[in-house]
Scaffold this motif. Sequence first.
Motif, PDB file in Angstrom:
ATOM      1  N   LEU A 116      48.399 -32.002  70.507  1.00 35.65           N
ATOM      2  CA  LEU A 116      49.421 -31.435  69.627  1.00 35.65           C
ATOM      3  C   LEU A 116      48.811 -30.497  68.584  1.00 35.65           C
ATOM      4  CD1 LEU A 116      52.411 -31.365  69.374  1.00 35.65           C
ATOM      5  CD2 LEU A 116      52.329 -33.327  67.836  1.00 35.65           C
ATOM      6  N   VAL A 149      47.881 -27.160  70.370  1.00 31.14           N
ATOM      7  CA  VAL A 149      48.954 -26.215  70.694  1.00 31.14           C
ATOM      8  C   VAL A 149      49.555 -25.619  69.430  1.00 31.14           C
ATOM      9  CG1 VAL A 149      49.585 -27.191  72.930  1.00 31.14           C
ATOM     10  CG2 VAL A 149      50.707 -28.038  70.868  1.00 31.14           C
ATOM     11  N   LYS A 150      49.489 -26.353  68.335  1.00 36.55           N
ATOM     12  CA  LYS A 150      50.024 -25.782  67.089  1.00 36.55           C
ATOM     13  C   LYS A 150      49.182 -24.605  66.635  1.00 36.55           C
ATOM     14  CE  LYS A 150      52.951 -29.338  65.427  1.00 36.55           C
ATOM     15  NZ  LYS A 150      53.153 -30.570  64.656  1.00 36.55           N
ATOM     16  N   PRO A 153      49.347 -21.707  70.581  1.00 36.18           N
ATOM     17  CA  PRO A 153      50.553 -22.004  71.350  1.00 36.18           C
ATOM     18  C   PRO A 153      50.434 -21.646  72.821  1.00 36.18           C
ATOM     19  CG  PRO A 153      51.108 -20.874  69.319  1.00 36.18           C
ATOM     20  CD  PRO A 153      49.626 -20.803  69.456  1.00 36.18           C
ATOM     21  N   GLU A 154      49.681 -20.607  73.157  1.00 41.30           N
ATOM     22  CA  GLU A 154      49.565 -20.217  74.569  1.00 41.30           C
ATOM     23  C   GLU A 154      48.939 -21.342  75.390  1.00 41.30           C
ATOM     24  OE1 GLU A 154      46.914 -18.499  72.564  1.00 41.30           O
ATOM     25  OE2 GLU A 154      48.722 -18.174  71.386  1.00 41.30           O
ATOM     26  N   GLY A 201      49.575 -24.432  75.509  1.00 41.61           N
ATOM     27  CA  GLY A 201      50.592 -25.276  76.135  1.00 41.61           C
ATOM     28  C   GLY A 201      51.142 -24.645  77.400  1.00 41.61           C
ATOM     29  N   LEU A 202      51.413 -23.367  77.327  1.00 36.53           N
ATOM     30  CA  LEU A 202      51.929 -22.656  78.498  1.00 36.53           C
ATOM     31  C   LEU A 202      50.903 -22.636  79.616  1.00 36.53           C
ATOM     32  CD1 LEU A 202      53.957 -19.441  77.634  1.00 36.53           C
ATOM     33  CD2 LEU A 202      54.704 -21.611  78.591  1.00 36.53           C
TER      34      LEU A 202
END
Lengths: 217, 217
Positions: A90, A93-94, A97-98, A100-101
Amino acid sequence: MVASYKSSDREFEAGQDLFSLGKPCDSIYNLTEGWVILYNLLEDGRRQILHFALPGAVLGFHPGDSAMMTYGAQALTDVTVSSIPHKALLPIVKQQPEFGLRLAWLIARDCSLAFDRLTSIGRHSASKRVAHLLLKLFIRYRAQWPGNQIEEMHLPLTQEDIGDATGLTSVHVNRVLGDLRKDGIVKFHYRRLQIINPDKLIDVARIDPQLVLSWIR
Amino acid sequence: MVASYKSSDREFEAGQDLFSLGKPCDSIYNLTEGWVILYNLLEDGRRQILHFALPGAVLGFHPGDSAMMTYGAQALTDVTVSSIPHKALLPIVKQQPEFGLRLAWLIARDCSLAFDRLTSIGRHSASKRVAHLLLKLFIRYRAQWPGNQIEEMHLPLTQEDIGDATGLTSVHVNRVLGDLRKDGIVKFHYRRLQIINPDKLIDVARIDPQLVLSWIR
DNA sequence: CGGCTCGTTGAGCTGCATCAAGGAAAGTGG
DNA sequence: CCACTTTCCTTGATGCAGCTCAACGAGCCG
């Protein structure tokens, strides 16, 4: 891969389990070197190989809310991974963000490969299944060295492994491999795979040649 | 689900394709109502059903860099989805980083279900495969109404669908269903599924009863 | 009523499993 | 270096689960 987070490297010897069926797994692994199989065991000891993971794969992402893995992962060769604890995901990704994708994309690719194998096992004959498996592994392996035009590789599998991946017995795999050899398509002997006639192999595997081309380049 | 982004709703009639094998698909869909199957077609017209998607599932996430889908998706019932263009994904995760993780998690769950089916098709007998499929669908369906203790449901499948999902012919599925009915385990008639004896079904499906309990609650 | 789609049942065949036995590499310890 | 073991491969004989082919029944719809 994740600059901001110190992922810790780890090694496993061939034959070791990275994680086991029915046990928790607190990290995800990014495979950097070696081959790993994902597998399921039945009560009677038989096995189904679910997936062959090659360098670049992500392993150990929880498939459910329980922290238990519903399948095991075993190193086929000596293996190195970099691991990231689930708790760190977590925060990562914060910050990125990419990530997570990218994770979703990697998993979707594995899912698509699983779908392929489902079709192969569910609807194709033994020779097609074996041909399909060998061809896919060969192409995925070769994709790691772009431009390299080999048609021979070290495939760290026994005939029993091939059987467990294709839903066949090792005895029958042996006969199928014998046929493929006799027909001058493929030789597989003591973990050495030679593609003699790629076109015929693609034909036997019932794969659209167009599609194969799109994988290669 | 994604507050910041206006996702557009869309409907499909039973029998329609949400997207097709070999064609591009520019959005991902979040299934909100109805049943969808993912499937593969062979040259000879036979079919392998890869996955049953129930409300909450995410469909159409690209499995590769090409925008082509490697499998098709067909509505089994009338269906409603909310769609998000692929191009919008990056902006969304930048604003809501957890979204990426959640996406990965959903896809990982589908992957795990595919692994389950691989084991079933690769290593189990016809009756076990059918029992496994029915049990899983039943449990997943019931999970949508927590606390509800039904043992009957509308299952929008033909015997041919069951065959295409389990790698069997519809003729043989018919015989297996007959046996299950005779043994007082399950009745499936004209899209109505009744679980007569859940324990026996779990036994036939060769699923660890502990595991089943963990799914239910 | 006639034409669908879907389910049901039987007869016969076959691809792959099972059982069994032996060979050939590779590893192991003296 | 050679016995010994283990793992893996190879081949044959036999059996059966599930496929194929075929025909008919049963609901449903226009």
